[in-house]
Design a protein around this motif. Structure first.
Motif, PDB file in Angstrom:
ATOM      1  N   ALA A  95       0.856  -1.198   0.000  1.00 22.02           N
ATOM      2  CA  ALA A  95       0.000   0.000   0.000  1.00 22.02           C
ATOM      3  C   ALA A  95       0.885   1.238   0.000  1.00 22.02           C
ATOM      4  N   ASP A  96       0.254   2.379  -0.216  1.00 26.69           N
ATOM      5  CA  ASP A  96       0.947   3.651  -0.044  1.00 26.69           C
ATOM      6  C   ASP A  96       0.929   3.968   1.455  1.00 26.69           C
ATOM      7  N   ALA A  97       2.101   4.267   2.006  1.00 29.86           N
ATOM      8  CA  ALA A  97       2.195   4.470   3.453  1.00 29.86           C
ATOM      9  C   ALA A  97       1.296   5.617   3.929  1.00 29.86           C
ATOM     10  N   VAL A  98       1.173   6.658   3.099  1.00 34.65           N
ATOM     11  CA  VAL A  98       0.376   7.814   3.542  1.00 34.65           C
ATOM     12  C   VAL A  98      -1.092   7.396   3.706  1.00 34.65           C
ATOM     13  N   THR A 114      12.871   3.314   9.946  1.00 32.39           N
ATOM     14  CA  THR A 114      12.573   3.342   8.515  1.00 32.39           C
ATOM     15  C   THR A 114      13.667   4.018   7.701  1.00 32.39           C
ATOM     16  N   ASP A 115      13.710   3.631   6.453  1.00 30.34           N
ATOM     17  CA  ASP A 115      14.682   4.159   5.490  1.00 30.34           C
ATOM     18  C   ASP A 115      13.819   4.689   4.338  1.00 30.34           C
ATOM     19  N   PRO A 116      13.395   5.947   4.425  1.00 28.03           N
ATOM     20  CA  PRO A 116      12.390   6.444   3.479  1.00 28.03           C
ATOM     21  C   PRO A 116      12.992   6.810   2.128  1.00 28.03           C
ATOM     22  N   PRO A 300      17.222  -8.284  -3.537  1.00 27.54           N
ATOM     23  CA  PRO A 300      17.794  -7.334  -4.508  1.00 27.54           C
ATOM     24  C   PRO A 300      17.034  -5.999  -4.543  1.00 27.54           C
ATOM     25  N   HIS A 301      17.358  -5.146  -3.600  1.00 31.13           N
ATOM     26  CA  HIS A 301      16.763  -3.804  -3.528  1.00 31.13           C
ATOM     27  C   HIS A 301      17.915  -2.815  -3.560  1.00 31.13           C
ATOM     28  N   PRO A 302      17.798  -1.707  -4.334  1.00 32.95           N
ATOM     29  CA  PRO A 302      18.955  -0.803  -4.471  1.00 32.95           C
ATOM     30  C   PRO A 302      19.360  -0.110  -3.175  1.00 32.95           C
ATOM     31  N   SER A 303      18.480  -0.066  -2.170  1.00 35.49           N
ATOM     32  CA  SER A 303      18.849   0.613  -0.917  1.00 35.49           C
ATOM     33  C   SER A 303      18.888  -0.362   0.258  1.00 35.49           C
ATOM     34  N   LEU A 304      19.195  -1.610  -0.007  1.00 37.07           N
ATOM     35  CA  LEU A 304      19.176  -2.622   1.066  1.00 37.07           C
ATOM     36  C   LEU A 304      20.179  -2.276   2.170  1.00 37.07           C
ATOM     37  N   LYS A 305      19.718  -2.314   3.413  1.00 35.16           N
ATOM     38  CA  LYS A 305      20.596  -2.059   4.559  1.00 35.16           C
ATOM     39  C   LYS A 305      20.977  -3.397   5.200  1.00 35.16           C
ATOM     40  N   PRO A 306      22.189  -3.472   5.766  1.00 37.68           N
ATOM     41  CA  PRO A 306      22.641  -4.775   6.285  1.00 37.68           C
ATOM     42  C   PRO A 306      21.931  -5.189   7.572  1.00 37.68           C
ATOM     43  N   ALA A 330       9.134  -0.007   3.597  1.00 34.49           N
ATOM     44  CA  ALA A 330       9.814  -1.246   3.982  1.00 34.49           C
ATOM     45  C   ALA A 330      10.750  -1.806   2.936  1.00 34.49           C
ATOM     46  N   GLY A 331      10.638  -1.400   1.665  1.00 29.09           N
ATOM     47  CA  GLY A 331      11.529  -1.939   0.640  1.00 29.09           C
ATOM     48  C   GLY A 331      11.447  -3.449   0.607  1.00 29.09           C
ATOM     49  N   SER A 332      12.607  -4.094   0.782  1.00 33.63           N
ATOM     50  CA  SER A 332      12.656  -5.559   0.723  1.00 33.63           C
ATOM     51  C   SER A 332      12.274  -6.201   2.053  1.00 33.63           C
ATOM     52  N   GLY A 333      11.904  -5.407   3.047  1.00 41.35           N
ATOM     53  CA  GLY A 333      11.474  -5.975   4.331  1.00 41.35           C
ATOM     54  C   GLY A 333      12.616  -6.248   5.280  1.00 41.35           C
ATOM     55  N   SER A 334      13.781  -5.578   5.045  1.00 38.53           N
ATOM     56  CA  SER A 334      14.952  -5.889   5.880  1.00 38.53           C
ATOM     57  C   SER A 334      14.741  -5.497   7.353  1.00 38.53           C
ATOM     58  N   THR A 335      13.995  -4.406   7.611  1.00 39.41           N
ATOM     59  CA  THR A 335      13.741  -4.030   9.013  1.00 39.41           C
ATOM     60  C   THR A 335      12.847  -5.075   9.674  1.00 39.41           C
ATOM     61  N   ILE A 349       5.183  -1.343   5.328  1.00 43.09           N
ATOM     62  CA  ILE A 349       4.355  -0.927   4.189  1.00 43.09           C
ATOM     63  C   ILE A 349       5.291  -0.723   3.000  1.00 43.09           C
ATOM     64  N   GLU A 350       4.912  -1.228   1.846  1.00 39.50           N
ATOM     65  CA  GLU A 350       5.705  -0.992   0.635  1.00 39.50           C
ATOM     66  C   GLU A 350       4.742  -0.798  -0.524  1.00 39.50           C
ATOM     67  N   LYS A 351       4.958   0.290  -1.284  1.00 38.72           N
ATOM     68  CA  LYS A 351       3.978   0.579  -2.336  1.00 38.72           C
ATOM     69  C   LYS A 351       4.357  -0.017  -3.700  1.00 38.72           C
ATOM     70  N   ASP A 352       5.625  -0.366  -3.873  1.00 38.48           N
ATOM     71  CA  ASP A 352       6.056  -0.881  -5.176  1.00 38.48           C
ATOM     72  C   ASP A 352       5.800  -2.394  -5.236  1.00 38.48           C
ATOM     73  N   ASP A 354       6.954  -4.774  -7.169  1.00 39.98           N
ATOM     74  CA  ASP A 354       8.121  -5.661  -7.281  1.00 39.98           C
ATOM     75  C   ASP A 354       8.846  -5.809  -5.937  1.00 39.98           C
ATOM     76  N   TYR A 355       8.993  -4.682  -5.215  1.00 37.39           N
ATOM     77  CA  TYR A 355       9.681  -4.771  -3.924  1.00 37.39           C
ATOM     78  C   TYR A 355       8.818  -5.524  -2.898  1.00 37.39           C
ATOM     79  N   PHE A 356       7.501  -5.348  -2.995  1.00 37.08           N
ATOM     80  CA  PHE A 356       6.595  -6.103  -2.101  1.00 37.08           C
ATOM     81  C   PHE A 356       6.800  -7.606  -2.328  1.00 37.08           C
TER      82      PHE A 356
HETATM   83  C1  LIG Z   1      15.086   3.550   0.681  1.00 39.25           C
HETATM   84  S1  LIG Z   1      13.981   2.311   0.264  1.00 39.25           S
HETATM   85  C2  LIG Z   1      13.926   1.219   1.644  1.00 39.25           C
HETATM   86  C3  LIG Z   1      14.864   0.069   1.512  1.00 39.25           C
HETATM   87  C4  LIG Z   1      14.888  -0.841   2.711  1.00 39.25           C
HETATM   88  N1  LIG Z   1      15.549  -0.201   3.815  1.00 39.25           N
HETATM   89  C5  LIG Z   1      15.581  -2.150   2.427  1.00 39.25           C
HETATM   90  O1  LIG Z   1      16.606  -2.461   3.111  1.00 39.25           O
HETATM   91  O2  LIG Z   1      15.126  -2.887   1.543  1.00 39.25           O
HETATM   92  C6  LIG Z   1      12.435   3.150   0.330  1.00 39.25           C
HETATM   93  C7  LIG Z   1      11.263   2.314  -0.106  1.00 39.25           C
HETATM   94  O3  LIG Z   1      10.073   3.075   0.088  1.00 39.25           O
HETATM   95  C8  LIG Z   1       9.163   2.741  -0.947  1.00 39.25           C
HETATM   96  N2  LIG Z   1       8.185   3.844  -1.010  1.00 39.25           N
HETATM   97  C9  LIG Z   1       8.322   5.077  -1.580  1.00 39.25           C
HETATM   98  N3  LIG Z   1       7.233   5.819  -1.362  1.00 39.25           N
HETATM   99  C10 LIG Z   1       6.365   5.046  -0.640  1.00 39.25           C
HETATM  100  C11 LIG Z   1       5.072   5.259  -0.103  1.00 39.25           C
HETATM  101  N4  LIG Z   1       4.442   6.420  -0.280  1.00 39.25           N
HETATM  102  N5  LIG Z   1       4.477   4.262   0.586  1.00 39.25           N
HETATM  103  C12 LIG Z   1       5.128   3.075   0.777  1.00 39.25           C
HETATM  104  N6  LIG Z   1       6.353   2.809   0.279  1.00 39.25           N
HETATM  105  C13 LIG Z   1       6.976   3.784  -0.414  1.00 39.25           C
HETATM  106  C14 LIG Z   1      10.026   2.579  -2.189  1.00 39.25           C
HETATM  107  O4  LIG Z   1       9.393   1.790  -3.173  1.00 39.25           O
HETATM  108  C15 LIG Z   1      11.269   1.917  -1.593  1.00 39.25           C
HETATM  109  O5  LIG Z   1      11.209   0.512  -1.709  1.00 39.25           O
END
Ligand SMILES: C[S@@+](CC[C@H](N)C(=O)[O-])C[C@H]1O[C@@H](n2cnc3c(N)ncnc32)[C@H](O)[C@@H]1O
Length: 369
Positions: A95-98, A114-116, A300-306, A330-335, A349-352, A354-356
């Protein structure tokens, strides 16, 4: 009439107004606040609104208010549905987090990590398409290769213009209000950032009423900065344009306490950080490293945190090891994987799409390394 603390009036207004996409009449706001706090002077409600209009709230017509910058076309959260998936004690929502935060029960969460999307633009459809096409154009750049290995793309935040910076501020004010609404008093809110834009994010979150509590420095050798001037490398061999970044700021905020720290610990299980040990408090400098190959192949997420870093932060934000953790981006759900590892309940919550999909398997895979 008893005097009610301004903090309680603020809490009641923020919890109510940030949950609504529509404008609400002053009468309705007063009725909700009085229902919650008992008979109080209406002037305290009006003065809070006046003081924070137009920064946090806007007057849409005479006597009507709403959170500033709300998109009219968005439905009031209650009427949308979402897919979700449970893995261990973690729930990942597509979903969209907002929208989701607007619809969730106020005071549902005891901490946020969170890593926004820092620059907002990098996770727009347009920029994601460029990233997925692998050309590194737009806001995504491929760091120069100096050892023969191809580097992962990084968002180029130096390209943010005035309008994008203003949008960023507005987005984090809105998100800050929703974080305020979604959390219990005393909740820790830890937000990953980067040295180029963390001051804008911090100012916006403070404006939303969250209390700044410092910065956790993640010591990590990033690929940002350190480059010689473009197209003039040879001429200026001894120059790098931007300092090579060797750390990452994780902003620490708190939803204001309700009473003393000990009251919040007893009532909500919040108000502090869990100590590393009897003799060692949780500290604000954490040695880290870039995310390893194995984790990147699982998620495989471009902002994956360890996981090592996330586990350290996640385990500390619930001081009594009780409560529900939220990662709204949440991106790839690492948290969430780190929360499962700690035995905490969590929601992401993740809106994309593919990442979901990645998160559905990565939470389990990352959680068990
Ligand atoms: C910086 S990344 C997070 C990566 C995550 N820390 C990880 O390790 O995989 C931010 C994520 O927020 C998602 N995102 C952006 N806007 C969003 C929104 N309005 N609601 C939910 N997710 C959103 C993006 O698709 C992206 O996957």
């Amino acid at each position: 009439m008893d005097r009610v603390s301004p903090g309680l009036v603020r809490d009641a207004i923020v919890e109510f107004l940030s949950g609504s996409a529509a404008s609400v009449s002053l009468k309705e706001i007063e009725a909700v606040v009085v229902r919650k706090l008992g008979e109080i002077p209406r002037s305290s409600i009006r003065s809070y609104l006046n003081l924070n209009t137009p920064s946090l709230f806007e007057r849409t017509e005479r006597g009507y208010y709403r959170v500033a910058g709300v998109n009219d076309e968005k439905l009031n959260g209650a009427s949308f549905t979402w897919k979700e998936y449970q893995e261990g004690r973690a729930r990942i929502v597509h979903a969209d987090a907002v929208d989701w935060l607007r619809a969730c029960e106020p005071r549902s969460f005891h901490a946020i990590v969170t890593d926004p999307p820092y620059g907002l633009v990098e996770y727009s459809e347009k920029e994601q398409t460029k990233l997925r096409n692998g050309n590194g154009g737009g806001v995504w750049r491929i760091p120069p290769s100096f050892d023969g290995n191809r580097r992962s793309p990084l968002p180029r935040f130096t390209t943010l213009g005035e309008q994008e910076i203003s949008n960023l501020g507005r987005f984090f004010e809105k998100v800050g209000l929703l974080f305020y609404r979604a959390t219990v008093p005393g909740a820790n809110i830890v937000v990953a950032s980067n040295p180029l834009i963390s001051h804008y994010v911090a100012a916006a979150l403070s404006k939303a009423g969250l209390e700044p509590r410092g910065t956790i420095v993640r010591l990590v050798m990033t690929m940002r900065g350190g480059d010689r001037p473009k197209n003039a490398h040879d001429e200026f061999r001894d120059v790098s344009v931007l300092p090579r970044s060797m750390w990452e700021p994780w902003l620490v905020f708190r939803r204001p306490l309700d009473g003393r720290v000990q009251d919040n610990l007893r009532t909500w299980g919040t108000g502090g950080f869990r100590r590393i040990s009897k003799d060692q408090p949780f500290g604000d400098v954490v040695k880290s490293h870039r995310t390893g190959k194995k984790e990147r192949s699982l998620a495989p997420h471009p902002s994956l945190k360890p996981q090592s870093f996330l586990r350290h932060i996640v385990s500390a934000v619930l001081p009594l090891r009780e409560g529900m953790l939220l990662d709204p981006f949440a991106g790839s759900g690492s948290t969430l994987a780190a929360a499962n590892h700690a035995g905490y309940e969590s929601v992401g919550i993740e809106k994309d799409a593919d990442y979901f999909k990645i998160a559905k398997t990565a939470i389990k895979d990352l959680g068990s390394i």
